[in-house]
Design a protein around this motif. Structure first.
Motif, PDB file in Angstrom:
ATOM      1  N   GLU A  85      -5.092   6.548 -21.797  1.00  0.00           N
ATOM      2  CA  GLU A  85      -4.168   7.196 -20.872  1.00  0.00           C
ATOM      3  C   GLU A  85      -2.811   6.525 -21.010  1.00  0.00           C
ATOM      4  O   GLU A  85      -2.701   5.311 -20.983  1.00  0.00           O
ATOM      5  CB  GLU A  85      -4.681   7.081 -19.439  1.00  0.00           C
ATOM      6  N   GLU A  86      -1.779   7.337 -21.145  1.00  0.00           N
ATOM      7  CA  GLU A  86      -0.431   6.807 -21.304  1.00  0.00           C
ATOM      8  C   GLU A  86       0.109   6.353 -19.947  1.00  0.00           C
ATOM      9  O   GLU A  86      -0.283   6.857 -18.904  1.00  0.00           O
ATOM     10  CB  GLU A  86       0.486   7.886 -21.905  1.00  0.00           C
ATOM     11  N   GLY A  87       1.022   5.415 -19.989  1.00  0.00           N
ATOM     12  CA  GLY A  87       1.681   4.968 -18.775  1.00  0.00           C
ATOM     13  C   GLY A  87       0.960   3.863 -18.029  1.00  0.00           C
ATOM     14  O   GLY A  87       1.460   3.370 -17.034  1.00  0.00           O
ATOM     15  N   LYS A  88      -0.200   3.460 -18.483  1.00  0.00           N
ATOM     16  CA  LYS A  88      -0.939   2.380 -17.834  1.00  0.00           C
ATOM     17  C   LYS A  88      -1.120   1.249 -18.825  1.00  0.00           C
ATOM     18  O   LYS A  88      -1.245   1.465 -20.027  1.00  0.00           O
ATOM     19  CB  LYS A  88      -2.307   2.854 -17.359  1.00  0.00           C
ATOM     20  N   LYS A  89      -1.182   0.055 -18.288  1.00  0.00           N
ATOM     21  CA  LYS A  89      -1.427  -1.106 -19.124  1.00  0.00           C
ATOM     22  C   LYS A  89      -2.902  -1.454 -19.009  1.00  0.00           C
ATOM     23  O   LYS A  89      -3.374  -1.827 -17.946  1.00  0.00           O
ATOM     24  CB  LYS A  89      -0.568  -2.278 -18.676  1.00  0.00           C
ATOM     25  N   TYR A  90      -3.615  -1.309 -20.120  1.00  0.00           N
ATOM     26  CA  TYR A  90      -5.064  -1.530 -20.121  1.00  0.00           C
ATOM     27  C   TYR A  90      -5.401  -2.875 -20.731  1.00  0.00           C
ATOM     28  O   TYR A  90      -4.793  -3.292 -21.714  1.00  0.00           O
ATOM     29  CB  TYR A  90      -5.788  -0.446 -20.928  1.00  0.00           C
ATOM     30  N   SER A  91      -6.391  -3.513 -20.161  1.00  0.00           N
ATOM     31  CA  SER A  91      -6.931  -4.710 -20.783  1.00  0.00           C
ATOM     32  C   SER A  91      -8.178  -4.366 -21.586  1.00  0.00           C
ATOM     33  O   SER A  91      -8.705  -5.195 -22.307  1.00  0.00           O
ATOM     34  CB  SER A  91      -7.271  -5.770 -19.726  1.00  0.00           C
ATOM     35  N   LYS A  93      -9.981  -0.826 -23.755  1.00  0.00           N
ATOM     36  CA  LYS A  93      -9.988   0.568 -24.191  1.00  0.00           C
ATOM     37  C   LYS A  93     -11.384   0.886 -24.670  1.00  0.00           C
ATOM     38  O   LYS A  93     -12.051   0.036 -25.250  1.00  0.00           O
ATOM     39  CB  LYS A  93      -8.996   0.806 -25.332  1.00  0.00           C
TER      40      LYS A  93
END
Length: 144
Positions: A85-91, A93
């Motif tokens: 998902e774009e716009g979020k910072k993921y730790s 995937k």
């Protein structure tokens, strides 16, 4: 002397640990991830052709690759998916990767130049025509 009977099924020191470990391995999510998935297949023969149906839902016809090497028909599929998902910072995937290969040895009566494939509603259907000399020919035999 006193005899003590031991339970051989559960040899761990802590029975709770064994229960948790067993339930984890028997969990359907984990079992689904660990098990190798190979699509089920139906093979039928008619008077004029051989029919192969492979149950492979969730794929597109572009995911399949069908090869013929001598008299071995190989069907493979490979699907890679990445959920981002774009716009979020993921730790973390999550990636998904599924693949399989099924191979079938065609009989000598199969016409290797006349094979058709179609993917409809999650079923890959292959029709392999028979050679003319292999088709059942019926005729009446006259009595002398």
């Amino acid at each position: 002397m006193t005899l003590v009977k031991f339970n051989n099924k559960n040899r761990s020191v802590n029975p709770f640990f064994s229960d948790v470990f067993d339930s984890f391995l028997n969990d359907s999510f984990v079992a689904d991830r660990l098990a190798t998935r190979v699509p089920a297949v139906n093979i039928a023969e008619t008077e004029n052709e051989f029919n192969i149906e492979l149950a492979a839902p969730g794929l597109k016809k572009e995911d399949f690759k069908i090869n013929l090497d001598k008299n071995v028909l190989s069907i493979s599929a490979e699907k890679k998916a990445e959920n981002v998902e774009e716009g979020k910072k993921y730790s973390k995937k999550e990636y998904s990767y599924n693949s399989f290969v099924r191979s079938f040895t065609l009989p000598e009566s199969a016409d290797q130049n006349n094979i058709e494939a179609e993917y409809v509603d999650g079923i890959l259907k292959l029709n392999v025509a028979k050679k003319e000399e292999a088709k059942i020919q019926s005729r009446e035999i006259a009595i002398k």
